[in-house]
Design an enzyme around this catalytic site. Structure first.
Site, PDB file in Angstrom:
ATOM      1  N   ARG A   1       0.974  -1.192  -0.007  1.00 27.00           N
ATOM      2  CA  ARG A   1       0.013   0.024   0.247  1.00 27.00           C
ATOM      3  C   ARG A   1       0.795   1.369  -0.034  1.00 27.00           C
ATOM      4  NH1 ARG A   1      -5.229   2.005  -0.725  1.00 27.00           N
ATOM      5  NH2 ARG A   1      -6.181   2.852   1.014  1.00 27.00           N
TER       6      ARG A   1
ATOM      7  N   THR B   1      -9.825   0.566  -8.895  1.00 25.21           N
ATOM      8  CA  THR B   1      -9.108  -0.501  -8.526  1.00 25.21           C
ATOM      9  C   THR B   1      -9.476  -1.702  -9.282  1.00 25.21           C
ATOM     10  OG1 THR B   1      -9.678   0.699  -6.192  1.00 25.21           O
ATOM     11  CG2 THR B   1      -8.967  -1.806  -6.272  1.00 25.21           C
TER      12      THR B   1
ATOM     13  N   THR C   1      -4.467  -0.436  -7.054  1.00 22.88           N
ATOM     14  CA  THR C   1      -5.340   0.412  -7.268  1.00 22.88           C
ATOM     15  C   THR C   1      -4.452   1.863  -7.441  1.00 22.88           C
ATOM     16  OG1 THR C   1      -7.189   1.604  -6.469  1.00 22.88           O
ATOM     17  CG2 THR C   1      -5.634   0.961  -4.666  1.00 22.88           C
TER      18      THR C   1
ATOM     19  N   ASN D   1      -6.732   4.467  -6.567  1.00 23.36           N
ATOM     20  CA  ASN D   1      -7.755   4.918  -5.948  1.00 23.36           C
ATOM     21  C   ASN D   1      -8.824   5.520  -6.850  1.00 23.36           C
ATOM     22  OD1 ASN D   1      -9.232   5.541  -3.858  1.00 23.36           O
ATOM     23  ND2 ASN D   1      -8.787   7.458  -3.427  1.00 23.36           N
TER      24      ASN D   1
ATOM     25  N   ASP E   1      -8.074   8.538   0.901  1.00 30.67           N
ATOM     26  CA  ASP E   1      -8.319   7.464   1.691  1.00 30.67           C
ATOM     27  C   ASP E   1      -8.088   7.796   3.192  1.00 30.67           C
ATOM     28  OD1 ASP E   1      -9.758   5.899   0.154  1.00 30.67           O
ATOM     29  OD2 ASP E   1      -8.219   4.486  -0.234  1.00 30.67           O
TER      30      ASP E   1
ATOM     31  N   SER F   1      -7.544   0.940   3.674  1.00 30.05           N
ATOM     32  CA  SER F   1      -8.120   0.579   2.579  1.00 30.05           C
ATOM     33  C   SER F   1      -9.348  -0.276   2.663  1.00 30.05           C
ATOM     34  CB  SER F   1      -7.098  -0.305   1.829  1.00 30.05           C
ATOM     35  OG  SER F   1      -7.564  -0.830   0.445  1.00 30.05           O
ATOM     36  N   SER F   2     -10.086  -0.467   1.695  1.00 30.54           N
ATOM     37  CA  SER F   2     -11.422  -1.532   1.397  1.00 30.54           C
ATOM     38  C   SER F   2     -10.701  -2.568   0.615  1.00 30.54           C
ATOM     39  CB  SER F   2     -12.589  -0.884   1.200  1.00 30.54           C
ATOM     40  OG  SER F   2     -13.052   0.238   1.989  1.00 30.54           O
TER      41      SER F   2
ATOM     42  N   GLY G   1     -13.935  -1.282  -6.444  1.00 28.30           N
ATOM     43  CA  GLY G   1     -15.234  -0.776  -5.880  1.00 28.30           C
ATOM     44  C   GLY G   1     -15.181   0.045  -4.631  1.00 28.30           C
ATOM     45  N   GLY G   2     -14.129   0.611  -4.460  1.00 31.78           N
ATOM     46  CA  GLY G   2     -14.011   1.352  -3.114  1.00 31.78           C
ATOM     47  C   GLY G   2     -14.508   0.617  -2.032  1.00 31.78           C
TER      48      GLY G   2
HETATM   49  N1  GLY Z   1      -8.419   3.267  -2.783  1.00 24.53           N
HETATM   50  C1  GLY Z   1      -9.566   2.126  -2.501  1.00 24.53           C
HETATM   51  C2  GLY Z   1      -9.292   1.265  -1.259  1.00 24.53           C
HETATM   52  O1  GLY Z   1      -8.247   1.157  -0.901  1.00 24.53           O
HETATM   53  O2  GLY Z   1      -9.924   1.088  -0.676  1.00 24.53           O
END
Ligand code: GLY
Length: 549
Positions: A92, A363, A381, A383, A405, A434-435, A455-456
């Site tokens: 990340r 993503t 991603t 983002n 984020d 992050s998701s 999909g965030g």
């Molecule tokens: N940028 C989307 C995530 O990391 O959840």
């Protein structure tokens, strides 16, 4: 006699172990969101490469053919299975050393709109190149140059845009026009059309440098210099040390159980693993097979479960090097039982509506398994779509806008309407929450379902529903991927849905918003009685699953 007995036991164990690995008759599956990247990954497997070789080649290829999310200038997570064990690499992005908690606020303490999304302050130090090179160092069997070569060719010779990609680039022309380099590459006078060639020469040169010099090219070499110069000239805050000191983390995979399955994903700084395991733990207290899929009762059950997980996410989750995340408590069966009791007793609090989720759904995820049973689940991603829309001068590399984020101010929603707190405040060298949720579900110690989604904030719920559809409703991958999904994230207090019967909608006492075929885009591999099968979600065109025979 005793010796003979020991010998026999040994041979029996040996025979069972061998016959089990021989039973593994599949030659591999590659599922990605772009057919050209899937072709690259499948070719590597056919040439004798393992799943890790294939994953590295796919990730570099996606940086070229899927520029809205595939990347060199972003970051992500990979979880993988090898020799009966699971491993992760957290690559990340990290906040620049010169970043600070209030960097996106004006003197009055208000968030300056757009600064965390489309400016030279929007990027964290990218981790993708470090992550892929680490995976190469630890697990690959083929030379790096060979694995990056297809991406170099796709960048320098160009590739044909699909109708979807042409329109998508046109949709973002205004964003590209704010940055000369991006405009040069991604804007075409009169607009892009299907089958136009997208050529990215500078990106090809950057990829060649990485192929020759490895990580150093990106973190302490020619590419670094170009990125630093461009950022310095345009008000960015990156310094040399942001790159030279970047380190991936090999984190212990986060695992839980659901019925007879083991569910493993990323620990924080992903919120995905915690939330998915927490939600499955709660769901275990209900006889979900007795629910009719998409019925009012089922939607409410999911909505209530999601509400607890996302509420906890907003308070308790952040980078574990900076915040003591109570992971054990959040994923404990006992905690889940207490929540299930509350849901059964209808003790769910209605929360005031917040902001709407905006429409970005970038993503990208890919899943790969090889003939030895090695499996890779990778989500990475920039983002937002095409990240910050800024291409670092002379590199062809689109930079991420991952700083969005972070929680810029307690309670202030990010791109996805997610709110955060102290746990996710900006701090130098910290990763934003992050998701992203790359998942490997195992049964009998072998990968059963390899899955993930873009999909965030909707990633977590899309993957959650893929798991329930397959494990509980016993759907095929195709059925599950094509099934309508819902999304609820506690705040805003709105149910997002793809397709529900009018009578169900009428009965919902919640605000709801239609997101036609827009919740997630799953790329999964499933073990079936006929071997491993893959499926690329049709929510977006261009994806492809290749099974090697
Ligand atoms: N940028 C989307 C995530 O990391 O959840």
């Amino acid at each position: 006699m005793k010796f003979l007995k020991i010998k026999m036991v040994f041979f029996t164990i040996f025979f069972v172990a061998c016959s089990e690995s021989n039973n593994f008759k599949d030659n591999g599956v590659v599922v990605t969101r772009h057919h050209l990247a899937s072709d690259v990954g499948a070719k590597i497997l056919k040439e004798g490469g393992n799943a890790f070789d294939s994953a590295i080649a796919v990730a570099f290829a996606l940086a070229v053919v899927n520029p809205s999310a595939g990347n060199l200038g972003g970051g992500g997570f990979v979880i993988y299975f090898k020799n009966n064990k699971l491993f992760t690499i957290d690559y990340r992005e990290k906040a620049p050393i010169r970043s600070s908690r209030d960097m996106f606020l004006n003197p009055e303490g208000d968030v300056v709109k757009g600064l965390s999304l489309e400016s030279y302050l929007a990027s964290g130090t990218p981790g993708t190149v470090a992550g892929l090179i680490q995976l190469h160092k630890d697990e690959a069997s083929m030379p790096l140059e060979k694995l990056i070569a297809p991406a170099v060719i796709l960048a320098t010779e160009g590739f044909k845009l699909s109708e979807f990609q042409a329109q998508y680039l046109n949709k973002y022309a205004k964003k590209f026009k704010k940055n000369k380099e991006a405009e040069k590459i991604f804007v075409k006078e009169g607009g892009w059309r299907k089958d136009d060639l997208l050529i990215q020469r500078d990106l090809g040169k950057s990829l060649s440098l990485i192929a020759k010099k490895g990580s150093k090219a990106f973190y302490d070499g020619d590419i670094t210099k170009k990125i630093l110069n461009d950022f310095k000239d345009n008000g960015g805050i990156f310094i040399k040390e942001d790159f030279s000191s970047y380190e991936i983390r090999k984190l212990e995979p986060l695992c839980g159980t659901y019925k007879s399955y083991e569910i493993c994903s990323m620990p924080p700084p992903s919120s995905g693993g915690v939330a998915i395991i927490q939600m499955l733990n709660i769901l275990e207290n209900f006889d979900v097979k007795n629910f009719s899929h998409s019925s009012l009762e089922y939607i409410f059950l999911l909505k209530n479960i999601m509400s607890f997980a996302y509420a906890d996410r907003s308070v308790f989750l952040g980078d574990p090097d900076y915040f003591n995340v109570p992971v054990d408590k959040l994923i404990s069966k006992n905690y889940a039982r207490k929540i299930a009791e509350k849901i059964k007793n209808k003790e769910t609090t209605k929360i005031q509506p917040g902001m709407l989720i905006k429409e970005s759904e970038e993503t990208t995820h890919f899943s790969i398994i090889d003939k030895w049973g090695n499996a890779v689940s990778n989500t990475y991603t920039l983002n937002g779509a095409y990240g910050s829309g800024i291409v670092a001068k002379g590199t062809g590399i689109l930079m991420n806008n991952e700083m969005d984020d972070f929680s810029q101010k307690p309670g202030y929603p990010n791109l996805y309407g997610l709110i955060g707190s102290e746990a996710n405040k900006i701090e130098p060298k910290k990763s934003p929450l992050s998701s992203m949720s790359p998942v490997i579900v195992s049964k009998d110690n072998m990968p059963y379902l390899i899955t993930g989604s873009p999909g965030g904030s909707t990633i977590i719920n899309s993957v959650f529903q893929e798991i329930i559809n397959i494990l509980d409703f016993e759907m095929s991958l195709e059925e599950s991927s094509n099934k309508n999904r819902i999304h609820y994230q506690w705040q805003p207090d709105i149910i997002f849905y793809e397709d529900l019967k009018p009578e169900v909608l009428k009965e919902l006492e919640y605000d709801f918003i239609l997101r036609k075929r827009k919740l997630g885009e799953i790329q999964s591999i499933l073990k079936t009685s006929e071997g491993y099968r893959g499926y690329s979600d049709l929510r977006r065109p261009d994806g492809k699953s290749i099974e090697i025979h």
